[in-house]
Scaffold this active site. Structure first.
Site, mmCIF file in Angstrom:
data_model
loop_
_atom_site.group_PDB
_atom_site.id
_atom_site.type_symbol
_atom_site.label_atom_id
_atom_site.label_comp_id
_atom_site.label_asym_id
_atom_site.label_seq_id
_atom_site.Cartn_x
_atom_site.Cartn_y
_atom_site.Cartn_z
ATOM 1 N N ARG A 296 -9.618 -7.600 -2.854
ATOM 2 C CA ARG A 296 -9.157 -8.001 -1.529
ATOM 3 C C ARG A 296 -10.306 -8.485 -0.654
ATOM 4 O O ARG A 296 -10.134 -9.379 0.155
ATOM 5 C CB ARG A 296 -8.462 -6.831 -0.831
ATOM 6 C CG ARG A 296 -7.190 -6.396 -1.505
ATOM 7 C CD ARG A 296 -6.680 -5.120 -0.912
ATOM 8 N NE ARG A 296 -7.647 -4.057 -1.219
ATOM 9 C CZ ARG A 296 -7.412 -2.774 -1.074
ATOM 10 N NH1 ARG A 296 -6.271 -2.363 -0.613
ATOM 11 N NH2 ARG A 296 -8.318 -1.877 -1.381
ATOM 12 N N SER B 292 -1.617 0.587 -0.627
ATOM 13 C CA SER B 292 -0.549 1.588 -0.631
ATOM 14 C C SER B 292 -0.696 2.551 0.537
ATOM 15 O O SER B 292 0.291 2.942 1.159
ATOM 16 C CB SER B 292 -0.559 2.372 -1.949
ATOM 17 O OG SER B 292 -0.265 1.540 -3.037
ATOM 18 N N LYS C 249 -4.963 15.378 -6.462
ATOM 19 C CA LYS C 249 -4.439 14.630 -5.321
ATOM 20 C C LYS C 249 -2.919 14.637 -5.349
ATOM 21 O O LYS C 249 -2.309 14.360 -6.377
ATOM 22 C CB LYS C 249 -4.934 13.184 -5.437
ATOM 23 C CG LYS C 249 -5.265 12.522 -4.143
ATOM 24 C CD LYS C 249 -5.908 11.175 -4.444
ATOM 25 C CE LYS C 249 -5.913 10.330 -3.218
ATOM 26 N NZ LYS C 249 -6.439 9.009 -3.492
ATOM 27 N N HIS D 192 0.023 -5.570 -5.555
ATOM 28 C CA HIS D 192 -0.083 -5.122 -6.941
ATOM 29 C C HIS D 192 0.744 -6.021 -7.855
ATOM 30 O O HIS D 192 0.282 -6.434 -8.916
ATOM 31 C CB HIS D 192 0.451 -3.691 -7.110
ATOM 32 C CG HIS D 192 -0.341 -2.634 -6.431
ATOM 33 N ND1 HIS D 192 0.242 -1.695 -5.601
ATOM 34 C CD2 HIS D 192 -1.656 -2.329 -6.457
ATOM 35 C CE1 HIS D 192 -0.679 -0.864 -5.168
ATOM 36 N NE2 HIS D 192 -1.845 -1.233 -5.656
#
Length: 169
Positions: A100, A137, A51, A27
């Site tokens: 990614r 993460s 969440k 990040h």
């Protein structure tokens, strides 16, 4: 003043959105690169009330502010709702997203097209540094929870917060 000269005086803004639970070196790489391209970069920390994150929103914001403090043009704020509304309220014409893998592109392209169709905001895709191409993460939290070494994947202040939080749980 009109013409090309006046365009140079306009502040160039972008946003790097995410949940950042926790922020990783991947990040940070994207944020740092965006900060070199734009006058102002907002790091928009997504609030998802359905969440439960490992870190509360205020904790994430504090960690991000600490690890981005060397970038004078980076601002960190929470947001909920549509990212394009966050952009519209702050006159931000561009979203910067790190990619990614090809699987990221499939999802992010749909989001970019939707966002552009809603408000005209553009999305710029930045290829992730190969060093961080596997990093998320979720993986950091999982490896750390099992006692794995993630010290090379997150900044030291984040590592301290992460290991402290996992000891509590």
């Amino acid at each position: 003043m009109t013409g090309p000269e006046s365009e140079g005086s306009q502040v160039r803004r972008a946003v790097c959105p995410g949940s950042f639970d926790p922020i990783t070196n991947g990040h940070l790489d994207i944020i740092a690169r965006a900060s070199r391209l734009y006058d102002e970069v907002y790091v928009a920390v997504m609030i998802n009330k359905s969440k439960k994150g490992l870190f509360e929103i205020d904790e994430r914001i504090d960690l991000i502010r600490q690890v981005t403090s060397e970038y004078a043009n980076v601002r960190v704020e929470a947001f909920h709702g549509l990212l394009v509304d966050f952009c519209k309220e702050r006159d931000i014409p561009a979203i910067v997203k790190g990619l990614r893998a090809v699987s990221d592109f499939d999802y992010e392209l749909q989001m970019a097209q939707m966002n552009n169709g809603l408000t005209g905001v553009e999305t710029l895709f930045v290829p992730t540094n190969p060093t961080y191409s596997f990093l998320s993460s979720s993986l950091v939290k999982e490896v750390a929870a099992w006692g794995g070494d993630v010290s090379h994947l997150v900044p030291p202040v984040v590592l301290d917060a992460l290991t402290g939080r996992l000891r509590q749980d």
